[in-house]
Design an enzyme around this catalytic site. Structure first.
Site, mmCIF file in Angstrom:
data_model
loop_
_atom_site.group_PDB
_atom_site.id
_atom_site.type_symbol
_atom_site.label_atom_id
_atom_site.label_comp_id
_atom_site.label_asym_id
_atom_site.label_seq_id
_atom_site.Cartn_x
_atom_site.Cartn_y
_atom_site.Cartn_z
ATOM 1 N N HIS A 1 0.849 -1.195 0.000
ATOM 2 C CA HIS A 1 0.000 0.000 0.000
ATOM 3 C C HIS A 1 0.882 1.242 0.000
ATOM 4 O O HIS A 1 2.110 1.147 0.085
ATOM 5 C CB HIS A 1 -0.990 -0.015 1.159
ATOM 6 C CG HIS A 1 -0.381 0.068 2.528
ATOM 7 N ND1 HIS A 1 0.365 -0.943 3.076
ATOM 8 C CD2 HIS A 1 -0.403 1.051 3.478
ATOM 9 C CE1 HIS A 1 0.761 -0.604 4.293
ATOM 10 N NE2 HIS A 1 0.321 0.600 4.551
ATOM 11 N N HIS B 1 1.450 3.971 1.959
ATOM 12 C CA HIS B 1 1.993 4.735 3.076
ATOM 13 C C HIS B 1 3.516 4.821 3.001
ATOM 14 O O HIS B 1 4.199 3.870 2.608
ATOM 15 C CB HIS B 1 1.553 4.129 4.405
ATOM 16 C CG HIS B 1 0.105 4.378 4.700
ATOM 17 N ND1 HIS B 1 -0.609 3.641 5.614
ATOM 18 C CD2 HIS B 1 -0.779 5.293 4.191
ATOM 19 C CE1 HIS B 1 -1.863 4.088 5.670
ATOM 20 N NE2 HIS B 1 -1.973 5.087 4.816
ATOM 21 N N ASP C 1 5.973 4.778 5.060
ATOM 22 C CA ASP C 1 6.844 3.833 5.758
ATOM 23 C C ASP C 1 6.902 2.468 5.067
ATOM 24 O O ASP C 1 7.615 1.568 5.514
ATOM 25 C CB ASP C 1 6.430 3.683 7.230
ATOM 26 C CG ASP C 1 5.036 3.096 7.408
ATOM 27 O OD1 ASP C 1 4.134 3.455 6.639
ATOM 28 O OD2 ASP C 1 4.852 2.278 8.337
ATOM 29 N N HIS C 2 6.184 2.345 3.952
ATOM 30 C CA HIS C 2 6.236 1.128 3.146
ATOM 31 C C HIS C 2 6.822 1.389 1.753
ATOM 32 O O HIS C 2 7.184 0.438 1.061
ATOM 33 C CB HIS C 2 4.831 0.528 2.991
ATOM 34 C CG HIS C 2 4.251 0.064 4.290
ATOM 35 N ND1 HIS C 2 4.077 -1.269 4.612
ATOM 36 C CD2 HIS C 2 3.816 0.747 5.376
ATOM 37 C CE1 HIS C 2 3.563 -1.369 5.828
ATOM 38 N NE2 HIS C 2 3.400 -0.151 6.310
ATOM 39 N N HIS D 1 -7.423 -0.982 5.681
ATOM 40 C CA HIS D 1 -6.398 -0.042 6.160
ATOM 41 C C HIS D 1 -6.261 1.103 5.162
ATOM 42 O O HIS D 1 -6.258 2.279 5.532
ATOM 43 C CB HIS D 1 -5.082 -0.780 6.341
ATOM 44 C CG HIS D 1 -3.960 0.062 6.860
ATOM 45 N ND1 HIS D 1 -3.956 0.612 8.125
ATOM 46 C CD2 HIS D 1 -2.790 0.444 6.277
ATOM 47 C CE1 HIS D 1 -2.841 1.297 8.300
ATOM 48 N NE2 HIS D 1 -2.117 1.214 7.188
ATOM 49 N N ASP E 1 -0.219 -4.005 6.327
ATOM 50 C CA ASP E 1 -0.860 -3.514 7.550
ATOM 51 C C ASP E 1 -2.318 -3.944 7.647
ATOM 52 O O ASP E 1 -3.106 -3.324 8.366
ATOM 53 C CB ASP E 1 -0.783 -1.985 7.596
ATOM 54 C CG ASP E 1 0.614 -1.472 7.904
ATOM 55 O OD1 ASP E 1 1.512 -2.293 8.141
ATOM 56 O OD2 ASP E 1 0.804 -0.235 7.881
ATOM 57 N N HIS F 1 4.661 -4.775 10.914
ATOM 58 C CA HIS F 1 5.011 -4.063 12.149
ATOM 59 C C HIS F 1 5.126 -5.035 13.310
ATOM 60 O O HIS F 1 4.404 -6.036 13.380
ATOM 61 C CB HIS F 1 3.950 -3.008 12.499
ATOM 62 C CG HIS F 1 3.925 -1.837 11.581
ATOM 63 N ND1 HIS F 1 4.721 -0.733 11.755
ATOM 64 C CD2 HIS F 1 3.196 -1.605 10.465
ATOM 65 C CE1 HIS F 1 4.487 0.143 10.796
ATOM 66 N NE2 HIS F 1 3.561 -0.362 9.996
#
Length: 255
Positions: free
Chosen positions: A52, A54, A56-57, A108, A130, A168
């Site tokens: 996805h 975001h 941090d990915h 998410h 996530d 995570h």
């Protein structure tokens, strides 16, 4: 075929699967830990899978692609670092001799996908980003409770031995909540002890397995009377499966 969680940021894992000096990574929010792992293991990065949009990915995708020439695969419905091959639900992609099935699992985010593959002579592997965490699930930033419930139900039907590679290290916090929902769940209590020992030894709690998640994850257990009753004690209007799930997620948001 070796599976490695590469720690990044405070609690992210960038998953690496490698075989015969060839590697694939999943959700590289930071390129530097990946470069370090590639160098130390003598690996060539062939592909990058993204679940996805975001940051941090995705934050390390461009640097890794530029440095290695790795092909990037990502969801067809989300903003992604171009260029990449966009993947839709039900499509397959070949990496390291494996065939990954793409699963659209919104909740998410609206376009979130997961990647599932059978691995010869090993347990299957699921890169779920996530959407599914060990003993938990992702927050609903863009999707609806109905979408997330459907997504988790779909993942729960995969083979019991499937290795669940979440993005995570949220396991201990998720288990605290799971025990608040099901305080008499002996499987959850035993898992909490094992997870605490792993973290005290600075080891990851992941990957989990779907067999374990079906026993301990309240978000996969909303159909069970004990979980529904615990939710209804707090939200008396939660009667339908979606209402129970929505109230459970709201409870976790405030936990």
């Amino acid at each position: 075929m070796k599976l490695i969680p590469i720690p990044a940021f405070n609690d992210n894992y960038i998953w690496m699967l490698h075989h015969d000096q060839r590697a694939v990574v999943v959700d590289p929010g930071d390129a530097q830990p990946v470069f370090k792992a590639l160098q130390s293991l003598g690996l060539t990065l062939e592909a990058i899978l993204v679940t996805h949009h975001h940051q941090d990915h995705t934050g390390g995708v461009a640097a890794l692609r530029q440095a290695t020439g790795a092909q990037v695969f990502g969801p067809c419905q989300e903003r992604m670092p171009e260029p990449l091959q966009r993947m839709a639900d039900g499509q397959t992609l070949g990496v390291l001799g494996l065939t990954f099935e793409v699963l659209h699992v919104p909740g998410h985010t609206a376009g979130h996908v997961a990647y599932f593959a059978q691995v010869p002579n090993q347990s299957p592997v699921l890169f779920c980003g996530d959407t599914l965490f060990s003993a938990g699930c992702g927050r609903l930033f863009e999707g609806t409770p109905a979408q997330m419930l459907q997504s988790l139900t779909r993942l729960a039907t995969l083979p019991a031995a499937t290795r669940v590679c979440c993005a995570h290290e949220y396991t201990l916090g998720s288990l605290q909540f799971a025990l608040a929902v099901e305080p008499d769940n002996a499987d959850t209590a035993a898992y909490q002890q094992r997870a605490q020992a792993l973290r005290q030894a600075h080891q990851p709690t992941l990957p989990s397995t779907l067999a374990l998640e079906r026993l301990v994850n309240p978000f996969l257990r909303t159909h069970l009377p004990a979980v529904a009753h615990a939710v209804q004690q707090r939200s008396s209007h939660a009667h339908s499966p979606v209402d129970v799930f929505a109230a459970l997620r709201a409870w976790k948001d405030q936990f």
